[in-house]
Design a protein around this motif. Structure first.
Motif, PDB file in Angstrom:
ATOM      1  N   VAL A  67      -3.977  10.226  -0.198  1.00  0.00           N
ATOM      2  CA  VAL A  67      -4.476   9.259  -1.170  1.00  0.00           C
ATOM      3  C   VAL A  67      -3.638   7.991  -1.049  1.00  0.00           C
ATOM      4  O   VAL A  67      -2.444   8.047  -0.730  1.00  0.00           O
ATOM      5  CB  VAL A  67      -4.415   9.829  -2.606  1.00  0.00           C
ATOM      6  N   TYR A  68      -4.286   6.860  -1.266  1.00  0.00           N
ATOM      7  CA  TYR A  68      -3.637   5.560  -1.128  1.00  0.00           C
ATOM      8  C   TYR A  68      -3.712   4.790  -2.442  1.00  0.00           C
ATOM      9  O   TYR A  68      -4.626   4.978  -3.244  1.00  0.00           O
ATOM     10  CB  TYR A  68      -4.312   4.745  -0.033  1.00  0.00           C
ATOM     11  N   ILE A 107      -7.403   2.495  -5.735  1.00  0.00           N
ATOM     12  CA  ILE A 107      -7.076   3.828  -5.224  1.00  0.00           C
ATOM     13  C   ILE A 107      -8.171   4.275  -4.267  1.00  0.00           C
ATOM     14  O   ILE A 107      -9.358   3.977  -4.474  1.00  0.00           O
ATOM     15  CB  ILE A 107      -6.907   4.838  -6.382  1.00  0.00           C
ATOM     16  N   SER A 108      -7.781   4.958  -3.225  1.00  0.00           N
ATOM     17  CA  SER A 108      -8.737   5.494  -2.254  1.00  0.00           C
ATOM     18  C   SER A 108      -8.153   6.771  -1.668  1.00  0.00           C
ATOM     19  O   SER A 108      -6.983   7.082  -1.879  1.00  0.00           O
ATOM     20  CB  SER A 108      -9.024   4.473  -1.154  1.00  0.00           C
ATOM     21  N   TYR A 122       4.571   7.893  -8.594  1.00  0.00           N
ATOM     22  CA  TYR A 122       4.415   9.307  -8.289  1.00  0.00           C
ATOM     23  C   TYR A 122       2.964   9.634  -7.975  1.00  0.00           C
ATOM     24  O   TYR A 122       2.050   9.150  -8.648  1.00  0.00           O
ATOM     25  CB  TYR A 122       4.855  10.167  -9.466  1.00  0.00           C
ATOM     26  N   CYS A 123       2.784  10.494  -7.017  1.00  0.00           N
ATOM     27  CA  CYS A 123       1.477  11.043  -6.682  1.00  0.00           C
ATOM     28  C   CYS A 123       1.348  12.400  -7.375  1.00  0.00           C
ATOM     29  O   CYS A 123       2.334  13.136  -7.492  1.00  0.00           O
ATOM     30  CB  CYS A 123       1.399  11.203  -5.165  1.00  0.00           C
ATOM     31  N   ARG A 170       0.842  -1.188   0.000  1.00  0.00           N
ATOM     32  CA  ARG A 170       0.000   0.000   0.000  1.00  0.00           C
ATOM     33  C   ARG A 170       0.879   1.239   0.000  1.00  0.00           C
ATOM     34  O   ARG A 170       1.663   1.447   0.921  1.00  0.00           O
ATOM     35  CB  ARG A 170      -0.949   0.045   1.194  1.00  0.00           C
ATOM     36  N   LEU A 171       0.693   2.053  -1.011  1.00  0.00           N
ATOM     37  CA  LEU A 171       1.396   3.309  -1.102  1.00  0.00           C
ATOM     38  C   LEU A 171       0.513   4.423  -0.542  1.00  0.00           C
ATOM     39  O   LEU A 171      -0.704   4.373  -0.664  1.00  0.00           O
ATOM     40  CB  LEU A 171       1.751   3.636  -2.552  1.00  0.00           C
ATOM     41  N   SER A 172       1.157   5.400   0.043  1.00  0.00           N
ATOM     42  CA  SER A 172       0.441   6.561   0.584  1.00  0.00           C
ATOM     43  C   SER A 172       1.032   7.837   0.013  1.00  0.00           C
ATOM     44  O   SER A 172       2.221   7.899  -0.293  1.00  0.00           O
ATOM     45  CB  SER A 172       0.550   6.609   2.111  1.00  0.00           C
ATOM     46  N   CYS A 173       0.195   8.828  -0.101  1.00  0.00           N
ATOM     47  CA  CYS A 173       0.647  10.147  -0.535  1.00  0.00           C
ATOM     48  C   CYS A 173      -0.050  11.184   0.327  1.00  0.00           C
ATOM     49  O   CYS A 173      -1.272  11.346   0.250  1.00  0.00           O
ATOM     50  CB  CYS A 173       0.321  10.381  -2.002  1.00  0.00           C
TER      51      CYS A 173
END
Length: 122
Positions: free
Chosen positions: A78-79, A69-70, A94-95, A19-22
């Motif tokens: 944003v995730y 995406i959420s 990249y976000c 899980r990526l976070s921005c």
């Protein structure tokens, strides 16, 4: 001015999830579209997913069914949940943020993060 900071990348094995976070700062982005792009070595940056202020989601063809995406507007974050990772998912992720309407277009995005690297070993 908006600052975007991505996190959550790393070295994983094929089949793993990530899980990526921005996290965004500088202004409230609840009505803006937030998105993820990725760029693999020697390739152009490609659209991965986007989520609008109304929570409509869009996905690139290569990630449909595996990526989700959420967003959490209370955290201005944003995730990107990634399942069943493949070696071809290896890229810098990249976000980006846009107040425009063409969510697939890289040039439409006003703000970009520095990226988080995802490397998938086979």
């Amino acid at each position: 001015q908006v600052q975007l900071v991505e996190s959550g990348g790393g070295l994983v094995q094929a089949g793993d999830s990530l899980r990526l976070s921005c996290a965004a700062s500088g202004r409230t982005l609840s009505s803006a579209t937030m998105a993820w792009f990725r760029q693999a070595p020697a390739k152009e940056r490609e659209f991965v997913a986007a989520i609008t202020g109304r929570l409509t989601t869009y996905y690139g063809d290569s990630v449909k069914g595996r990526f989700a995406i959420s967003r959490d507007n209370t955290k201005n974050t944003v995730y990107l949940q990634i399942h069943s990772l493949r070696p071809e998912d290896t890229a810098m992720y990249y976000c980006a943020v846009t107040t425009g309407v063409f969510v697939y277009m890289e040039s439409n995005y006003n703000y970009w993060g520095q990226g988080t690297q995802v490397t998938v070993s086979s």
